[in-house]
Design a protein around this motif. Structure first.
Motif, PDB file in Angstrom:
ATOM      1  N   CYS A  12       0.843  -1.195   0.000  1.00 26.75           N
ATOM      2  CA  CYS A  12       0.000   0.000   0.000  1.00 26.75           C
ATOM      3  C   CYS A  12       0.876   1.242   0.000  1.00 26.75           C
ATOM      4  CB  CYS A  12      -0.916  -0.023   1.224  1.00 26.75           C
ATOM      5  SG  CYS A  12      -0.047   0.151   2.807  1.00 26.75           S
ATOM      6  N   GLU A  16      -1.848   5.294   3.005  1.00 26.23           N
ATOM      7  CA  GLU A  16      -2.760   4.242   3.485  1.00 26.23           C
ATOM      8  C   GLU A  16      -2.229   3.592   4.764  1.00 26.23           C
ATOM      9  OE1 GLU A  16      -4.703   2.796  -0.745  1.00 26.23           O
ATOM     10  OE2 GLU A  16      -2.713   2.048  -0.176  1.00 26.23           O
ATOM     11  N   GLY A  41       1.960  -3.818   5.224  1.00 24.92           N
ATOM     12  CA  GLY A  41       1.087  -2.801   4.655  1.00 24.92           C
ATOM     13  C   GLY A  41       0.046  -2.288   5.625  1.00 24.92           C
ATOM     14  N   GLY A 100      -7.840   1.456   1.838  1.00 27.22           N
ATOM     15  CA  GLY A 100      -7.246   1.165   0.537  1.00 27.22           C
ATOM     16  C   GLY A 100      -7.963   0.021  -0.145  1.00 27.22           C
ATOM     17  N   SER A 102      -7.390  -3.758  -2.696  1.00 25.22           N
ATOM     18  CA  SER A 102      -6.719  -4.763  -3.522  1.00 25.22           C
ATOM     19  C   SER A 102      -7.772  -5.841  -3.774  1.00 25.22           C
ATOM     20  CB  SER A 102      -5.508  -5.356  -2.790  1.00 25.22           C
ATOM     21  OG  SER A 102      -5.934  -6.092  -1.654  1.00 25.22           O
TER      22      SER A 102
END
Length: 157
Positions: A12, A16, A41, A100, A102
């Motif tokens: 990230c 974030e 992250g 964030g 993904s």
């Protein structure tokens, strides 16, 4: 204990990760248990923030052992389930905060919504609408870490 899963990508941006760290701090100060995927992250940011504020942080790991786990976890649950561990993570939560986005994070949002975990709070990242382009009930958008935590804790009874 009220348990909040903090979900987000292992890779990230610094912004974030900082937001996740602040979310972790605020959750710990509120007395909530922080659940996360347990690695880097966003997960590491939330764990570091919560641990630094004296909170309890549980990592639900995808691997067969604790290698690669964040050093900021209070405890780690080794599942050996790969990405299927996302179901264990959100299924153990009373609320979810997503920082964030993904593909793995999107799966956590979908699983939480399907399981009826409310609220699911999004801070950056994914915006999900129904076929008409309208907001999905139960999925709320926050504009800051403080707002995300406030919205997540609103479900605490």
């Amino acid at each position: 204990m009220f348990q909040v899963a903090v979900c987000g990508p292992a890779r990230c941006s610094a912004v974030e990760e900082a937001a996740a760290r602040e979310v972790g701090v605020l959750l710990a100060r509120s007395g909530a248990v922080v659940l996360c995927g347990g690695y880097g992250g966003v997960m590491a940011g939330a764990a570091q923030g919560a641990a630094g504020a004296g909170g309890l942080v549980i990592g639900i790991l995808s691997g067969d052992d604790r290698s690669g786990a964040s050093p900021f976890l209070t405890a780690a649950v080794v599942t050996g389930m790969g990405q299927a561990r996302n179901s264990v993570l959100v299924g153990s939560a009373d609320a979810v905060i997503v920082v964030g986005g993904s593909w793995g994070t999107l799966s956590e949002v979908a699983m939480a919504m399907r399981r009826g975990v409310r609220p699911v709070v999004v801070l950056g990242g994914w915006r999900i609408a129904d076929a008409r382009g309208e907001a999905v009930p139960g999925l709320v958008v926050a504009d800051s870490p403080a707002a995300a935590v406030r919205l997540a804790l609103a479900g605490r009874g």
